[in-house]
Design a protein around this motif. Structure first.
Motif, PDB file in Angstrom:
ATOM      1  N   CYS A  46      -7.265 -10.579 -13.278  1.00 28.67           N
ATOM      2  CA  CYS A  46      -5.986 -10.598 -12.562  1.00 28.67           C
ATOM      3  C   CYS A  46      -5.122 -11.794 -12.965  1.00 28.67           C
ATOM      4  CB  CYS A  46      -6.237 -10.601 -11.054  1.00 28.67           C
ATOM      5  SG  CYS A  46      -6.849  -9.026 -10.411  1.00 28.67           S
ATOM      6  N   ALA A  50      -1.299 -11.855 -14.376  1.00 30.10           N
ATOM      7  CA  ALA A  50      -0.242 -12.723 -13.857  1.00 30.10           C
ATOM      8  C   ALA A  50       0.448 -13.464 -15.001  1.00 30.10           C
ATOM      9  CB  ALA A  50      -0.816 -13.714 -12.850  1.00 30.10           C
ATOM     10  N   ILE A  53       2.759 -11.032 -16.799  1.00 26.51           N
ATOM     11  CA  ILE A  53       4.001 -10.831 -16.044  1.00 26.51           C
ATOM     12  C   ILE A  53       4.950 -12.007 -16.253  1.00 26.51           C
ATOM     13  CG2 ILE A  53       4.943 -10.711 -13.695  1.00 26.51           C
ATOM     14  CD1 ILE A  53       2.457  -9.070 -12.933  1.00 26.51           C
ATOM     15  N   HIS A 196      -4.219 -13.111  -5.453  1.00 22.85           N
ATOM     16  CA  HIS A 196      -4.127 -11.667  -5.665  1.00 22.85           C
ATOM     17  C   HIS A 196      -4.591 -10.912  -4.417  1.00 22.85           C
ATOM     18  CE1 HIS A 196      -3.415 -12.391  -9.939  1.00 22.85           C
ATOM     19  NE2 HIS A 196      -4.349 -13.319  -9.845  1.00 22.85           N
ATOM     20  N   SER A 218       0.642 -14.181  -3.962  1.00 20.95           N
ATOM     21  CA  SER A 218       1.864 -13.979  -4.736  1.00 20.95           C
ATOM     22  C   SER A 218       1.852 -12.705  -5.562  1.00 20.95           C
ATOM     23  CB  SER A 218       2.091 -15.174  -5.674  1.00 20.95           C
ATOM     24  OG  SER A 218       0.967 -15.367  -6.520  1.00 20.95           O
ATOM     25  N   HIS A 219       0.657 -12.181  -5.878  1.00 14.92           N
ATOM     26  CA  HIS A 219       0.547 -10.990  -6.711  1.00 14.92           C
ATOM     27  C   HIS A 219      -0.078  -9.869  -5.874  1.00 14.92           C
ATOM     28  CE1 HIS A 219       1.379 -14.034  -9.663  1.00 14.92           C
ATOM     29  NE2 HIS A 219       1.602 -13.087 -10.549  1.00 14.92           N
ATOM     30  N   TYR A 221      -0.855  -5.835  -5.042  1.00 13.81           N
ATOM     31  CA  TYR A 221      -1.195  -4.609  -5.764  1.00 13.81           C
ATOM     32  C   TYR A 221      -1.002  -3.395  -4.862  1.00 13.81           C
ATOM     33  CZ  TYR A 221      -3.194  -7.775  -9.201  1.00 13.81           C
ATOM     34  OH  TYR A 221      -3.360  -8.771 -10.135  1.00 13.81           O
ATOM     35  N   ALA A 234       6.049  -9.152  -9.316  1.00 11.34           N
ATOM     36  CA  ALA A 234       4.654  -9.439  -8.964  1.00 11.34           C
ATOM     37  C   ALA A 234       4.322  -9.023  -7.539  1.00 11.34           C
ATOM     38  CB  ALA A 234       4.362 -10.924  -9.154  1.00 11.34           C
ATOM     39  N   SER A 235       5.319  -8.739  -6.715  1.00 13.22           N
ATOM     40  CA  SER A 235       5.054  -8.344  -5.333  1.00 13.22           C
ATOM     41  C   SER A 235       4.810  -6.840  -5.190  1.00 13.22           C
ATOM     42  CB  SER A 235       6.222  -8.752  -4.427  1.00 13.22           C
ATOM     43  OG  SER A 235       7.377  -7.972  -4.689  1.00 13.22           O
ATOM     44  N   ILE A 237       2.760  -4.593  -7.824  1.00 10.90           N
ATOM     45  CA  ILE A 237       2.075  -4.288  -9.070  1.00 10.90           C
ATOM     46  C   ILE A 237       1.572  -2.846  -9.030  1.00 10.90           C
ATOM     47  CG2 ILE A 237       0.065  -4.843 -10.489  1.00 10.90           C
ATOM     48  CD1 ILE A 237       0.452  -7.770  -9.584  1.00 10.90           C
TER      49      ILE A 237
END
Length: 270
Positions: A46, A50, A53, A196, A218-219, A221, A234-235, A237
């Motif tokens: 992950c 990041a 991205i 994540h 912050s990331h 899914y 990133a918010s 994915i």
């Protein structure tokens, strides 16, 4: 070195001989992983995604394998297959359902524990028997040590708070508490916690994103279909739902989703 223009993120739940929802057989999972290994794919983590991205290059044939929830069969079947091929995956665990106790047997080690179908797993959790179908921390430790899995948050309770609490202020407090408990559990058990987070059932809204970011995630899914492009949001994915099919299916999907224009065309037509 050729670099990736898009990174497919695959979503798994169960690898088990018990048929049912969101389940792939060990035979088909092994075929898919063997195809990845035999065709020069790099399974990334992950944090690698990041970096991609943010603009950092990755090998052209990069793919992120993700698992949701933390079922026992991930250890019993998926873990030894990944280790066999030298591949790795990311597992978003429901921290409140992971128990204690000695590690059970995984494939190749003798008598294997039962790995029920998805609906039976849900029923066991609801009946207070989560340990029968979910991972233990000792098994998490074995998977981490082998390098087959890394671990991230899927919340602490796997609750859709929008379906539980009508008042938006109370709902936000409950969500923040849930995410805070998940982070604290991961920190205590693993010695670290990552940014994540995977949403239960893929549900989120602006308030959910605000709560996650407030808690240090912050990331984020989702279950929205598609591959990840450089400088993506990133918010939210995107991921690709996997099917209980063999190597040919996986190869055809990766051929589509590694090419941004083709993936977007496929999404519009499907």
């Amino acid at each position: 070195m050729k670099t990736a223009r898009a990174v497919p993120v695959l979503m798994y739940h169960h690898v088990s001989p018990s048929p049912g929802l969101v389940t792939i057989t060990p035979e088909n999972f092994r075929a898919q992983m063997g195809w990845l290994a035999g065709n020069g794919y790099t399974t990334i983590g992950c944090d690698d995604l990041a970096g991609f991205i943010a603009g950092k290059p990755l090998p052209a044939k990069s793919v992120l394998l993700t698992f949701d929830d933390g079922y026992l069969d991930n250890y019993v079947y998926a873990h030894p297959i990944l280790a066999e091929f030298g591949l790795k995956a990311a597992l978003f665990v429901i921290t409140g359902r992971i128990g204690d106790g000695p590690a059970r047997a995984c494939a190749g080690e003798g008598t294997l524990p039962d790995t029920p179908a998805h609906n039976a797993c849900k029923a066991a959790v609801q009946a207070g028997r989560a340990d029968a179908v979910m991972l233990r921390w000792s098994e998490v430790d074995r998977m981490r040590a082998a390098g087959s899995f890394e671990f991230h948050s899927h919340t602490h309770n796997h609750t859709r708070w929008d379906q539980v609490e009508a008042d938006p202020d109370r709902r936000q407090l409950m969500l923040v508490d849930d995410l805070t408990r998940s982070r604290a559990t991961l920190q205590a058990r693993l010695g670290h916690v990552t940014p994540h987070l995977c949403w239960p059932q893929g549900y989120f809204d602006d308030a959910h994103i605000d709560a996650a970011q407030q808690c240090g995630f912050s990331h984020l899914y989702t279950v929205e279909r598609g591959s990840v492009l450089p400088h993506a949001d990133a918010s939210r994915i995107r991921r690709i739902v996997t099917k209980d099919r063999g190597a040919w299916w996986l190869g055809s999907r990766l051929a589509i989703y590694r090419r941004p224009w083709l993936g977007q065309l496929y999404e519009r037509r499907s």
